[in-house]
Design an enzyme around this catalytic site. Sequence first.
Site, PDB file in Angstrom:
ATOM      1  N   ARG A 119      -4.932  10.288  -4.312  1.00 46.84           N
ATOM      2  CA  ARG A 119      -3.623   9.368  -4.738  1.00 46.84           C
ATOM      3  C   ARG A 119      -4.113   8.085  -4.519  1.00 46.84           C
ATOM      4  NH1 ARG A 119      -0.255  10.195   0.967  1.00 46.84           N
ATOM      5  NH2 ARG A 119      -1.657   9.778   2.521  1.00 46.84           N
ATOM      6  N   CYS A 123      -4.656   2.432 -11.976  1.00 46.67           N
ATOM      7  CA  CYS A 123      -4.865   0.929 -12.318  1.00 46.67           C
ATOM      8  C   CYS A 123      -3.513   0.552 -12.385  1.00 46.67           C
ATOM      9  CB  CYS A 123      -5.410   0.980 -13.762  1.00 46.67           C
ATOM     10  SG  CYS A 123      -5.466  -0.946 -14.168  1.00 46.67           S
ATOM     11  N   ASN A 157       3.780   4.588  -2.746  1.00 48.05           N
ATOM     12  CA  ASN A 157       3.547   4.772  -1.457  1.00 48.05           C
ATOM     13  C   ASN A 157       2.323   3.851  -1.129  1.00 48.05           C
ATOM     14  OD1 ASN A 157       3.581   6.581   1.155  1.00 48.05           O
ATOM     15  ND2 ASN A 157       1.718   6.841   0.451  1.00 48.05           N
ATOM     16  N   GLU A 158       2.270   3.169   0.188  1.00 41.47           N
ATOM     17  CA  GLU A 158       1.339   2.542   0.804  1.00 41.47           C
ATOM     18  C   GLU A 158       0.296   1.833  -0.341  1.00 41.47           C
ATOM     19  OE1 GLU A 158      -0.690   4.891   3.841  1.00 41.47           O
ATOM     20  OE2 GLU A 158       1.110   4.301   5.307  1.00 41.47           O
ATOM     21  N   GLU A 313       7.356   5.223   8.581  1.00 37.00           N
ATOM     22  CA  GLU A 313       6.876   6.629   9.073  1.00 37.00           C
ATOM     23  C   GLU A 313       5.792   6.374  10.293  1.00 37.00           C
ATOM     24  OE1 GLU A 313       3.410   7.705   6.338  1.00 37.00           O
ATOM     25  OE2 GLU A 313       4.802   7.302   4.454  1.00 37.00           O
ATOM     26  N   TRP A 321      -5.775  12.824  10.813  1.00 38.10           N
ATOM     27  CA  TRP A 321      -6.583  12.034  10.047  1.00 38.10           C
ATOM     28  C   TRP A 321      -7.497  10.957  10.998  1.00 38.10           C
ATOM     29  CZ3 TRP A 321      -5.548   6.824  10.663  1.00 38.10           C
ATOM     30  CH2 TRP A 321      -3.895   6.692  10.716  1.00 38.10           C
TER      31      TRP A 321
HETATM   32  C1  GLA Z   1       0.266   7.631   5.145  1.00 36.31           C
HETATM   33  C2  GLA Z   1       1.081   8.211   4.107  1.00 36.31           C
HETATM   34  C3  GLA Z   1       1.659   9.583   4.173  1.00 36.31           C
HETATM   35  C4  GLA Z   1       0.943  10.370   4.928  1.00 36.31           C
HETATM   36  C5  GLA Z   1       0.824   9.814   6.393  1.00 36.31           C
HETATM   37  C6  GLA Z   1      -0.094  10.906   7.411  1.00 36.31           C
HETATM   38  O1  GLA Z   1       1.171   6.901   5.906  1.00 36.31           O
HETATM   39  O2  GLA Z   1       2.143   7.152   3.580  1.00 36.31           O
HETATM   40  O3  GLA Z   1       1.949  10.019   2.710  1.00 36.31           O
HETATM   41  O4  GLA Z   1      -0.208  10.742   4.412  1.00 36.31           O
HETATM   42  O5  GLA Z   1       0.037   8.439   6.177  1.00 36.31           O
HETATM   43  O6  GLA Z   1      -0.194  10.072   8.482  1.00 36.31           O
HETATM   44 ZN    ZN Z   2      -7.581  -1.729 -13.768  1.00 31.63          ZN
END
Ligand code: GLA
Ligand code: ZN
Length: 685
Positions: A119, A123, A157-158, A313, A321
Site C-alpha cells: 500500500r 504515484c 492513509n499516512e 490511531e 510490527w
Molecule cells: C498505521 C496504519 C494502520 C495500521 C497501523 C498498525 O498507523 O495507518 O493502517 O497499519 O499502522 O500499527
Molecule cells: Zn510519479
Amino acid sequence: MTKKFPPISNKLPVLMHGADYNPDQWLHDPKVLEEDIRMMKLANCNVMALGMFSWAALEPTEGVFTFEWLDKVLDSFAENGIYAWLSTPSGARPAWMSAKYPEVLRVEANRVRNLHGMRHNHCYTSPVYREKTAIINGKLAERYGNHPAVIGWHISNELGGDCHCDYCQDAFRAWLKEKYGTLEALNFAWWTSFWAHTYTDWSQIESPAPHGENMVHGQNLDWRRFVTDQMTDFCDHEIKSVKTANPDLPATTNMHMTDGLDYRKLAKILDVISWDVYPTWHDYNNDIELGASVSFWHDLYRSLQQKPFLLMESTPSLTNWQPISKLKQPGMHKLSSLQAVAHGSDSVQYFQWRKSRGSSEKFHGAVVDHVGHEHTRVFKDVADLGRTLADISEIAGTPTPAKTAILFDWDNRWAVQDAQGPRNSGIHYEETVMAHHRAIWEQGVPTDIIGSEDDFAGYKLIVAPMLYLCREETGQKLEKFVENGGTLVTTYWSGIVNEHDLCHLGGFPGPLRKTLGIWAEEIEGLYDHDRNGIAMAEGNELGFNGSFESHEICELIHTEGAAVLATYTDSFYAGRPALTLNRLGKGRAYHMATRLKDDFLGEFYKQVVDAAGVERAIHTELPAGVTAQVRTDGESDYVFVMNFSGQEQCVKLDERSYMNMETGDAVSGELALPVHGVVVLKRQA
Ligand code: GLA
Ligand code: ZN
C-alpha cells in the site's frame, strides 16, 4: 471569559472514542456487523474511521460500484449513535487498476517501477490515479456527504514516500522553474560550480538517485520541498473531490511520525489535524523518556494548527510490527490515552476495532480479539477509558496555551542530516531537541513546537536547538523577539546555512551572531567514547555551580558581548567559553556550545523557566518522571497529572482548590499516584 474552539463536529461535540473499522474484511459473515455494533456500544465508542482500504470492495471492477454493504454499515451506525470518519480509499488500490494502468504504480529512487502490492505506493502525480480517486471520492461524497452518521472525511492513509516517475520528474522541473525563474539562479543556489555540476538545460535535472546525483544539498532540499508540495496537492485534489456534496464536512488525513513531509504545509489544507502514535512502552526503564518524547509529538501536532487535534490511531494493546510486541501493563492504556488529551487531543482512537483473521496485521492489537467477545482485559480497559472520556468530556474544544516554544523546522531537519560533518556517525538532532523538550516537560511546563514562519510574539521562552539552517529573516525575528524581552536558548551548530544550504559567510552563527553576542570559530566532533565537560563560573547568573559532562560536539566560540556562564573543562580549549548569556534589549539569549546531558538540562531549565516568567501547570516541584499539563477555557483549568516513573508517586499540590473530575471529590495537599497513574483535576482558572 470562556474560550473554546467550536466542536470538530457539531454532531458529536464531545471527546471522541473509537477505532479504525474495516467491515469489508467480514462481508462473508453478516452476524459480525451486528456483534460489532453491540460491542461498540459496550466499549463506549462513539466514532469509527471507516473504509480506509475498501477500494476493491467498493469498485470490484472498473466503473462498477458496490456501495450496498457500506450503506448498511452507516445506517446501523446512525441507528446506534455511532459516527464515522469516512475514508477515501486511495491508500491502496485494486489489482485491476495496477494491471490496466501501470502508471499508477510508484517508481522508486533507483528508477524501478514497483509491482502491484502493499500500500502507500501510488504515484501522486499520475493523471490516471488522480482521475480514479476523483471518481470514487465523488461517488462517496454524493452518496454519504449528508448521511447522518458521517462527521467528516479521512483522506487516504499516512501519506508519505516519494515517486520518481517521468510525470514526477516533469513536475519537479516545472516546480524548479517556478521557484528560480532562470537556470543561472538555480545553479547559484545549488552551488553547482562544485564538481562541474552546472546545468545548461532544465531537462538535465532529475530527482536525487542512489546511482545518480545525491550530494548537491540544495537539490536534495528542494526535492523534499517539492515532494511535500506535490503530496499536498494530491491531498488537496482528494479533499476537493469529497467536498462537492457537503463542503461543511471537515477533512483530515492521519499523519504519522515521518520526516518525509513538511507537515506544516500539509496542515494548511486540512480542517483538523490527526495523527497516529505507537509508543513501545515498557522497554526496560524508558517509560519516562518515551513519555516525554510522545508528549513532544503531541505538542507538535497540536501546534500545527494551534487547536485541538485527533489521536486517530493508537493500539489498545500491542503492535506487531515493532521489534518486540509488549503488552501495556495495567494502567498504561489510560495513561497513554489521556496523555494525548492532556496535550490537546479531542479523541482517542485505535487501530483497529476487530483483529483481522489473516494477512500481515492479524496479530496487531485490536479492541475485539480473535476470541470474538467482550470478556477480555483489553476490551475492559477500552470500555473503562470510554467512561473516563465521557466523565471529562467538557474538556473537548479547550485550548492548550503555552508560553514556551521549541523551534523545529522540517527543512532544518533535512539539512542537518544531509550536511556531511561534523559528526556523520550521529549528529542526533532530534534526540537533542527531545532532550531540551524533556527538561521543560519535567517542570510541567506546556510547550508548543513551532516553525520559523510562525509568530514568535506570544512566547516568553523559545528554545532553538541546532538551528543549522537559519534564514536571514529567522535571525531577524529571533533578534526582535529577544529585544522585546523574550528568552532564547540556542546550541552549537546554529546559524550555519541559509535556505539553500549555502553557508553564511562572515562568521557563524551567521544571522544569530548579534543576538547571541558570540562568534563560533571552529567546531569539533567527538568520538562516542570522548568526553568533555563544562565548569560553571563562580557567581554565574543561573545561580548553580558545579561541573557537568558533555559529549559529541564542541564548538569553539569567542564572546562578542556575551557573559561567560561556564567554560570547557578539557582538551586544548579548556577554560574557553562553553555556555554564554547575551543581553539584548529587554531579553536574554543563552548559547550552549557543547552537547550537555539531562543532568545539566534539568538544572538549567529549572532556572531559565523561572527567569523567563513562564508558569508551570502546578506551582510545585514534581517528582522525577511525573509531569503535569493543562488545558483551559479561561474559566476552568483542566490539569492532567501523569506518572511515567514506573513507581508510586506523591505530588504536592499548590494552594488552589482542585476537584478530581472522575470521582467529583475535592483534592488538596498530597495527590497519590499509583504506578502508571493519571488524574484529571479541575480548578478555577
Ligand atoms: C498505521 C496504519 C494502520 C495500521 C497501523 C498498525 O498507523 O495507518 O493502517 O497499519 O499502522 O500499527
Ligand atoms: Zn510519479
